[in-house]
Design a protein around this motif. Structure first.
Motif, short mmCIF file in Angstrom:
data_model
loop_
_atom_site.label_atom_id
_atom_site.label_comp_id
_atom_site.label_asym_id
_atom_site.label_seq_id
_atom_site.Cartn_x
_atom_site.Cartn_y
_atom_site.Cartn_z
N ASN A 230 -6.78 -54.68 -34.14
CA ASN A 230 -7.75 -55.54 -33.34
C ASN A 230 -8.64 -54.66 -32.52
O ASN A 230 -8.79 -54.71 -31.46
CB ASN A 230 -7.28 -56.40 -32.40
N PRO A 231 -9.70 -53.93 -33.52
CA PRO A 231 -10.66 -52.90 -32.66
C PRO A 231 -11.64 -53.85 -31.94
O PRO A 231 -11.88 -55.00 -32.35
CB PRO A 231 -11.28 -52.44 -33.84
N VAL A 343 -12.16 -53.57 -22.71
CA VAL A 343 -11.54 -53.45 -24.21
C VAL A 343 -9.92 -54.17 -24.16
O VAL A 343 -9.48 -54.80 -25.06
CB VAL A 343 -11.13 -51.93 -24.42
N LEU A 344 -9.39 -53.71 -22.95
CA LEU A 344 -7.88 -54.67 -22.62
C LEU A 344 -8.08 -56.02 -22.68
O LEU A 344 -7.22 -56.60 -23.27
CB LEU A 344 -7.46 -53.90 -21.42
N GLN A 345 -9.11 -56.44 -22.06
CA GLN A 345 -9.15 -57.98 -22.18
C GLN A 345 -9.42 -58.47 -23.37
O GLN A 345 -8.73 -59.45 -23.83
CB GLN A 345 -10.39 -58.21 -21.07
N LEU A 346 -10.10 -57.90 -24.24
CA LEU A 346 -10.72 -58.31 -25.50
C LEU A 346 -9.52 -58.26 -26.46
O LEU A 346 -9.43 -58.86 -27.48
CB LEU A 346 -11.81 -57.63 -26.17
N GLN A 354 -5.11 -61.17 -17.44
CA GLN A 354 -5.90 -61.62 -18.79
C GLN A 354 -6.55 -63.09 -18.64
O GLN A 354 -6.33 -63.93 -18.01
CB GLN A 354 -4.88 -62.00 -19.84
N VAL A 355 -7.90 -63.03 -19.29
CA VAL A 355 -8.62 -64.34 -19.40
C VAL A 355 -8.34 -64.79 -20.58
O VAL A 355 -8.69 -64.18 -21.86
CB VAL A 355 -10.20 -63.75 -19.35
N ASP A 356 -7.80 -66.06 -20.68
CA ASP A 356 -7.42 -66.57 -22.03
C ASP A 356 -8.73 -66.76 -22.78
O ASP A 356 -9.85 -67.31 -22.55
CB ASP A 356 -6.89 -67.94 -21.64
N GLY A 357 -8.61 -66.33 -24.13
CA GLY A 357 -9.50 -66.31 -25.13
C GLY A 357 -10.91 -65.48 -24.96
O GLY A 357 -11.90 -66.14 -25.56
N ASP A 382 -13.46 -59.39 -32.84
CA ASP A 382 -13.48 -60.29 -34.29
C ASP A 382 -13.53 -61.80 -33.84
O ASP A 382 -12.65 -62.22 -33.13
CB ASP A 382 -12.51 -59.81 -35.09
N GLY A 383 -14.39 -62.53 -34.51
CA GLY A 383 -14.46 -63.82 -34.32
C GLY A 383 -15.19 -64.48 -33.03
O GLY A 383 -15.00 -65.43 -32.54
#
Length: 386
Positions: A230-231, A343-346, A354-357, A382-383
């Motif tokens: 998951n880069p 980066v850690l959040q994403l 953590q922020v969901d989504g 991604d996405g």
């Protein structure tokens, strides 16, 4: 932008007030070993780390050509090694340029700093001023921040109790974030009764003296997908430097930040930055800078900040859920640390913060007196589909 570039791994030492038990190289080795373990990479020219970018400062390190002492840890003996003697977010910009140029596919970015080593952090930043006109009057980054804080607080009407809540929030947020920081909680009265540093800046309004190292692996898309599942993609970068002499600037404006953000958003295809980001990490070296930078990125209309803060605007926009620079990052690593937090959040690795989504984030770095030079990075997973 051409050729996608992704961040594949992040590692950091604890950020401490005095990391006396480790030398620069020891702090960097802690980070390097973690990055190699996370990615399985080695220093080979075919599929390994092909270039290194260090972030360090000669005066903080008390030696000339500060990266000279780091080449072994960086795997740069007879290899490609570059140095950024600026704010750390510039190293990610540099890595992006190296990869997009086709020069290399995989880059190690690693920064270190020991602010505790010098007798005074202010004596280091004092040397940033010219020796004939502004250095003789005693200017340093703290004194320049005091001038900016006086002007901005008068213009915005922000109250001292609001600044105190910004400090309390930063330290509480840092405790929930997985990157290790040595910082203690405080209450508003602690902040409002702390000694004055540069009126109206009190000691707890300022980011603490901090030692530590932080690094990342950055790679071209095909390599990034092989290295990690998951880069996080660098989809926009921008920077801008305001005038050197404070007297030539409106220090309550956000000229350089607005330009840097405009350039990053244009590259990322973003029309409305105020609505574009799920998480935002700003380099707030002083408490008053967090609302000032929030105005600069358009989160709050100018002259409405006092109400915006009372309405929990910072939490609603997920600003500095890591605690930000105010909770403790070395000056030259502030932007790199903010990028690591995004980066850690994403990647979904932000723990209790953590922020969901979360799909897209903004990371910000700043250097120079009273926010002279700003860097912004748009980061996406991604996405993101926006």
């Amino acid at each position: 932008m051409s050729r996608r570039v992704g961040i594949c791994a992040v590692a950091q030492t604890p950020f401490k007030r005095d990391f006396w038990e480790e030398r620069f190289q020891g702090m960097a080795l802690i980070v390097l070993e973690s990055l190699l373990e996370q990615t399985g990479l080695k220093f080979d020219e075919a599929n390994g780390i092909q270039a290194s970018i260090s972030v360090s400062d000669d005066i903080f390190d008390a030696r000339t050509i500060s990266d000279n002492a780091m080449t072994d840890v960086l795997g740069a003996h007879f290899g490609c090694e570059e140095k950024v003697a600026q704010e750390g977010a510039q190293a990610l910009y540099y890595a992006l340029a190296m990869i997009q140029s086709g020069h290399v596919d995989t880059v190690l970015v690693l920064g270190h700093c020991k602010e505790s080593q010098g007798q005074s952090r202010n004596m280091v930043t004092h040397t940033a001023f010219d020796p004939f006109y502004t250095r003789p009057v005693g200017l340093d980054f703290q004194a320049a921040a005091g001038l900016q804080a006086q002007a901005y607080l008068q213009k915005s009407g922000i109250r001292e109790d609001q600044l105190a809540r910004i400090v309390v929030r930063a330290r509480n947020n840092a405790k929930r974030f997985p990157l290790p920081l040595e910082i203690e909680p405080v209450d508003p009265s602690d902040v409002q009764n702390s000694p004055m540093l540069a009126d109206p800046i009190r000691s707890l309004h300022a980011y603490p003296v901090t030692d530590g190292a932080i690094g990342m692996i950055v790679a071209a898309e095909e390599r990034a997908r092989a290295i990690c599942p998951n880069p996080v993609w660098i989809t926009g970068v921008g920077n801008c430097m305001d005038s050197f002499f404070l007297g030539d600037r409106d220090i309550t404006s956000n000229f350089a930040l607005e330009k840097a953000l405009e350039r990053a958003c244009r590259r990322a295809g973003i029309d409305r930055p105020q609505d574009a980001f799920d998480v935002i990490e700003l380099s707030d070296q002083y408490a008053y800078q967090l609302p000032l930078w929030c105005e600069g990125i358009g989160l709050c209309p100018e002259n409405r900040m006092r109400d915006w803060l009372d309405a929990d605007g910072l939490d609603k926009h997920h600003v500095n859920l890591s605690g930000g620079t105010l909770a403790g990052s070395p000056l030259i690593l502030g932007g790199l640390s903010r990028a690591a937090s995004v980066v850690l959040q994403l990647m979904g690795k932000a723990g209790d913060a953590q922020v969901d989504g979360a799909r897209r984030g903004l990371a910000h770095g700043v250097m120079g007196p009273a926010g002279q030079f700003h860097t912004t990075l748009v980061l996406e997973r991604d996405g993101s589909g926006r």
